[in-house]
Design a protein around this motif. Structure first.
Motif, PDB file in Angstrom:
ATOM      1  N   TYR A 375       0.854  -1.185   0.000  1.00  0.00           N
ATOM      2  CA  TYR A 375       0.000   0.000   0.000  1.00  0.00           C
ATOM      3  C   TYR A 375       0.888   1.233   0.000  1.00  0.00           C
ATOM      4  N   VAL A 376       0.604   2.159  -0.893  1.00  0.00           N
ATOM      5  CA  VAL A 376       1.345   3.416  -0.971  1.00  0.00           C
ATOM      6  C   VAL A 376       0.407   4.540  -0.552  1.00  0.00           C
ATOM      7  N   ALA A 377       0.723   5.176   0.562  1.00  0.00           N
ATOM      8  CA  ALA A 377      -0.133   6.237   1.086  1.00  0.00           C
ATOM      9  C   ALA A 377      -0.147   7.424   0.131  1.00  0.00           C
ATOM     10  N   PRO A 378      -1.332   7.958  -0.192  1.00  0.00           N
ATOM     11  CA  PRO A 378      -1.407   9.104  -1.099  1.00  0.00           C
ATOM     12  C   PRO A 378      -0.964  10.397  -0.410  1.00  0.00           C
ATOM     13  N   PHE A 379      -0.662  11.387  -1.218  1.00  0.00           N
ATOM     14  CA  PHE A 379      -0.332  12.746  -0.758  1.00  0.00           C
ATOM     15  C   PHE A 379       0.922  12.796   0.113  1.00  0.00           C
ATOM     16  N   TYR A 380       1.825  11.817  -0.079  1.00  0.00           N
ATOM     17  CA  TYR A 380       3.097  11.878   0.645  1.00  0.00           C
ATOM     18  C   TYR A 380       3.973  12.947  -0.019  1.00  0.00           C
ATOM     19  N   PRO A 381       4.721  13.742   0.749  1.00  0.00           N
ATOM     20  CA  PRO A 381       4.804  13.774   2.217  1.00  0.00           C
ATOM     21  C   PRO A 381       3.861  14.799   2.847  1.00  0.00           C
ATOM     22  N   TYR A 382       3.007  15.427   2.008  1.00  0.00           N
ATOM     23  CA  TYR A 382       2.206  16.548   2.490  1.00  0.00           C
ATOM     24  C   TYR A 382       1.217  16.142   3.576  1.00  0.00           C
ATOM     25  N   ALA A 383       0.628  14.937   3.447  1.00  0.00           N
ATOM     26  CA  ALA A 383      -0.317  14.489   4.468  1.00  0.00           C
ATOM     27  C   ALA A 383       0.373  14.329   5.814  1.00  0.00           C
ATOM     28  N   ASP A 384       1.609  13.811   5.803  1.00  0.00           N
ATOM     29  CA  ASP A 384       2.352  13.649   7.057  1.00  0.00           C
ATOM     30  C   ASP A 384       2.736  15.000   7.647  1.00  0.00           C
ATOM     31  N   TYR A 385       3.185  15.911   6.795  1.00  0.00           N
ATOM     32  CA  TYR A 385       3.515  17.257   7.287  1.00  0.00           C
ATOM     33  C   TYR A 385       2.277  17.946   7.854  1.00  0.00           C
ATOM     34  N   LEU A 386       1.139  17.760   7.175  1.00  0.00           N
ATOM     35  CA  LEU A 386      -0.102  18.364   7.661  1.00  0.00           C
ATOM     36  C   LEU A 386      -0.492  17.783   9.008  1.00  0.00           C
ATOM     37  N   SER A 387      -0.346  16.467   9.153  1.00  0.00           N
ATOM     38  CA  SER A 387      -0.655  15.811  10.420  1.00  0.00           C
ATOM     39  C   SER A 387       0.207  16.350  11.556  1.00  0.00           C
ATOM     40  N   LEU A 388       1.507  16.481  11.299  1.00  0.00           N
ATOM     41  CA  LEU A 388       2.418  16.994  12.329  1.00  0.00           C
ATOM     42  C   LEU A 388       2.129  18.457  12.646  1.00  0.00           C
ATOM     43  N   THR A 389       1.785  19.238  11.618  1.00  0.00           N
ATOM     44  CA  THR A 389       1.463  20.648  11.840  1.00  0.00           C
ATOM     45  C   THR A 389       0.197  20.800  12.668  1.00  0.00           C
ATOM     46  N   ILE A 390      -0.840  20.041  12.302  1.00  0.00           N
ATOM     47  CA  ILE A 390      -2.090  20.107  13.053  1.00  0.00           C
ATOM     48  C   ILE A 390      -1.866  19.691  14.500  1.00  0.00           C
ATOM     49  N   GLY A 391      -1.093  18.622  14.705  1.00  0.00           N
ATOM     50  CA  GLY A 391      -0.807  18.190  16.069  1.00  0.00           C
ATOM     51  C   GLY A 391      -0.100  19.263  16.880  1.00  0.00           C
ATOM     52  N   SER A 392       0.851  19.960  16.261  1.00  0.00           N
ATOM     53  CA  SER A 392       1.577  21.018  16.961  1.00  0.00           C
ATOM     54  C   SER A 392       0.666  22.197  17.282  1.00  0.00           C
ATOM     55  N   VAL A 393      -0.160  22.591  16.304  1.00  0.00           N
ATOM     56  CA  VAL A 393      -1.077  23.716  16.525  1.00  0.00           C
ATOM     57  C   VAL A 393      -2.101  23.374  17.602  1.00  0.00           C
ATOM     58  N   VAL A 394      -2.639  22.170  17.539  1.00  0.00           N
ATOM     59  CA  VAL A 394      -3.618  21.747  18.547  1.00  0.00           C
ATOM     60  C   VAL A 394      -2.984  21.739  19.930  1.00  0.00           C
ATOM     61  N   SER A 395      -1.719  21.337  20.028  1.00  0.00           N
ATOM     62  CA  SER A 395      -1.022  21.345  21.320  1.00  0.00           C
ATOM     63  C   SER A 395      -0.965  22.749  21.896  1.00  0.00           C
ATOM     64  N   VAL A 396      -0.719  23.732  21.030  1.00  0.00           N
ATOM     65  CA  VAL A 396      -0.701  25.125  21.486  1.00  0.00           C
ATOM     66  C   VAL A 396      -2.089  25.540  21.968  1.00  0.00           C
ATOM     67  N   PHE A 397      -3.116  25.191  21.200  1.00  0.00           N
ATOM     68  CA  PHE A 397      -4.487  25.496  21.602  1.00  0.00           C
ATOM     69  C   PHE A 397      -4.793  24.900  22.978  1.00  0.00           C
ATOM     70  N   LEU A 398      -4.421  23.641  23.160  1.00  0.00           N
ATOM     71  CA  LEU A 398      -4.709  22.959  24.415  1.00  0.00           C
ATOM     72  C   LEU A 398      -3.978  23.592  25.583  1.00  0.00           C
ATOM     73  N   LEU A 399      -2.713  23.940  25.393  1.00  0.00           N
ATOM     74  CA  LEU A 399      -1.932  24.537  26.473  1.00  0.00           C
ATOM     75  C   LEU A 399      -2.488  25.888  26.883  1.00  0.00           C
ATOM     76  N   VAL A 400      -2.826  26.710  25.892  1.00  0.00           N
ATOM     77  CA  VAL A 400      -3.374  28.044  26.207  1.00  0.00           C
ATOM     78  C   VAL A 400      -4.703  27.912  26.934  1.00  0.00           C
ATOM     79  N   SER A 401      -5.579  27.053  26.423  1.00  0.00           N
ATOM     80  CA  SER A 401      -6.899  26.913  27.054  1.00  0.00           C
ATOM     81  C   SER A 401      -6.799  26.295  28.447  1.00  0.00           C
ATOM     82  N   ALA A 402      -5.739  25.519  28.694  1.00  0.00           N
ATOM     83  CA  ALA A 402      -5.589  24.864  29.997  1.00  0.00           C
ATOM     84  C   ALA A 402      -5.063  25.815  31.058  1.00  0.00           C
TER      85      ALA A 402
END
Length: 493
Positions: A375-402
């Motif tokens: 199986y070859v994952a589509p949208f490589y490497p952009y999907a992985d970069y997007l996943s890591l970016t979203i995770g980092s941004v969400v972490s900031v959101f969570l820390l500020v709201s906490a």
């Protein structure tokens, strides 16, 4: 949490799990080497660094170990809709529902699969019914004002200032990640099915479209049926939920009882999946030497009994804590557990994305061909970069709201409920970091596996002649309308 385990072949038949007990009882015979367990701990250790694999494996195990009692805490709260807490204490309901789930997982995997299949049918039926009824209500059924259109859509984000809107978004991520946890299981367990070159793409595509249809369409309907300031969106009782509101508008009077039953079924399904995944993850950790060897053993039926018992003990501990905390103990336990689980899910998703980046780079660096992969994952490497970016941004959101009090006195902000809701800040994140640095400092070090040293041969899939013929047929152009319909259905579901 959600759960996805069933994989279908092109004929529409379910493929059975390919995990069977060895007669000796000390290992498992598997057609495909249990790839769904390797992805969590073995692959990060193999393609990134052993410390990351150790931390990822134990974090994933902890997520499911805590999900198991969390679902029963939720069920206990739901049962109070029918039987008050004064009549039957909530922790008793946790035990009542826990016992049969543990019993099912003491049987061979077919028992788990059959129970999960029935529970999933109930969930799908309920969601489809809501989508149909909710759409009718949106178009004016039960309304004196005619079709609702998008009059309830604005504002899209509640808050009297940009800062408050930012904080409201941040606080919602914990619930969102808890709800979407487990969706990764479909791609991981599909690798255990026969012919992964065929089953993995179909399983992943099907999950993607089911998320759009069942999750996002349901959320969309809630958004157009109810105004952002509607008290129904903040109600804690099932009788005031958005789903029940849609049924009531359509003249269905038993909506509250029906939805309460459906949610209990969904929670039971999630607990069933949690116990299965958690026990097998611990078994894999023990096989790798990251957990005591006693948890690597299975009985003659292929059941990792010791691992199942340990997860069940986690559930019992949660029941004892809920009992000790009094009448509202079950709710507090659920809030604490879901906080740790949510960030643990996101951390594992980010680790999987980074591992995939390293895997593909190393694979190509050794001169290998992508077409040789099942199986070859589509949208490589952009999907992985997007996943890591979203995770980092969400972490900031969570820390500020906490930690941002927004003008509220600290004594009023950092209450007992805060420690329950934001348990990931002092338990989840520190635990992941502790596991990573402890393994690196005491055992493996922190050196990354070089691309040239990556091992792509161990556990390599070898296709049979029948599988190659079957896969070749997938690339044949459909000859008539019926075959086009079958091809579209196969791609989507």
């Amino acid at each position: 949490m959600s759960s996805e385990f069933v994989v279908a072949d092109g004929s529409g038949k379910k493929e059975e799990f390919v995990m069977h007990a060895a007669p000796e009882g000390n290992h498992l015979h598997r057609k495909l080497q249990a790839r769904h367990l390797e992805m969590i701990s073995h692959f990060p250790a193999r393609f990134v660094t052993p410390a990351l694999g150790f931390a990822s494996g134990w974090n994933y195990w902890l997520v499911w170990a805590l999900t198991f009692p969390a679902e029963f805490a939720g069920i206990a709260g739901l049962m109070s809709f029918w039987v008050s807490k004064e009549q039957v204490a909530s922790w008793i309901w946790s035990l009542v529902y826990m016992a049969p789930i543990v019993g099912v997982n003491m049987f061979p995997v077919t028992g788990f699969a059959e129970v999960e299949f029935v529970l999933c049918i109930v969930k799908i039926f309920a969601i489809v019914l809501f989508l149909i009824i909710g759409t009718f209500v949106w178009f004016g059924v039960g309304q004196t004002t005619g079709p609702l259109g998008f009059r309830n859509w604005s504002p899209a984000i509640v808050g009297d200032s940009g800062l408050n809107r930012f904080l409201n978004i941040g606080r919602s991520f914990t619930t969102a990640f808890f709800s979407y946890g487990g969706t990764e299981l479909v791609g991981l367990t599909a690798g255990e099915a026969a012919n992964p070159r065929k089953s993995v793409p179909r399983a992943i595509n099907g999950t993607f479209y089911r998320i759009i249809i069942f999750y996002l369409c349901s959320i969309f309907l809630v958004g157009v049926l109810l105004a952002p300031d509607s008290p129904i969106l903040k109600a804690k009782s099932i009788k005031d939920s958005p789903f029940v509101y849609a049924y009531t508008q359509a003249g269905i009077k038993f909506g509250a009882d029906f939805m309460n039953l459906v949610i209990i079924v969904a929670a039971s399904s999630a607990a069933n999946s949690a116990l299965y995944a958690c026990a097998r993850t611990l078994m894999r950790l023990a096989q790798e030497g990251s957990a005591p060897r006693i948890f690597a053993k299975v009985d003659k039926r292929g059941v990792p009994v010791n691992s199942v018992i340990l997860v069940a003990l986690f559930g019992l501990i949660a029941v004892v804590v809920a009992y000790s905390a009094g009448k509202e103990g079950t709710g507090l336990v659920f809030d604490w557990l879901s906080g740790v689980i949510s960030y643990g899910i996101m951390a594992n998703w980010m680790i999987m994305s980074y591992t995939h980046l390293r895997f593909r780079r190393g694979y190509l660096a050794q001169g290998r061909k992508l077409e040789d992969l099942p199986y070859v994952a589509p949208f490589y490497p952009y999907a992985d970069y997007l996943s890591l970016t979203i995770g980092s941004v969400v972490s900031v959101f969570l820390l500020v709201s906490a930690f941002y009090t927004n003008g509220v006195a600290q004594a009023d902000f950092f209450t007992t409920q805060w420690f329950m809701d934001f348990s990931w800040t002092y338990c989840g994140v520190p635990l992941i970091l502790t596991l990573f640095f402890a393994h690196g400092l005491l055992k493996s070090g922190f050196k990354f596996v070089s691309y040239e040293e990556m091992d792509f041969e161990t556990g390599k899939l070898i296709e049979t002649a029948e599988e190659k013929t079957e896969n070749d047929r997938l690339h044949d152009k459909p000859k008539n309308l019926k075959e086009w319909g079958q091809r579209i259905w196969f791609k989507l579901f």
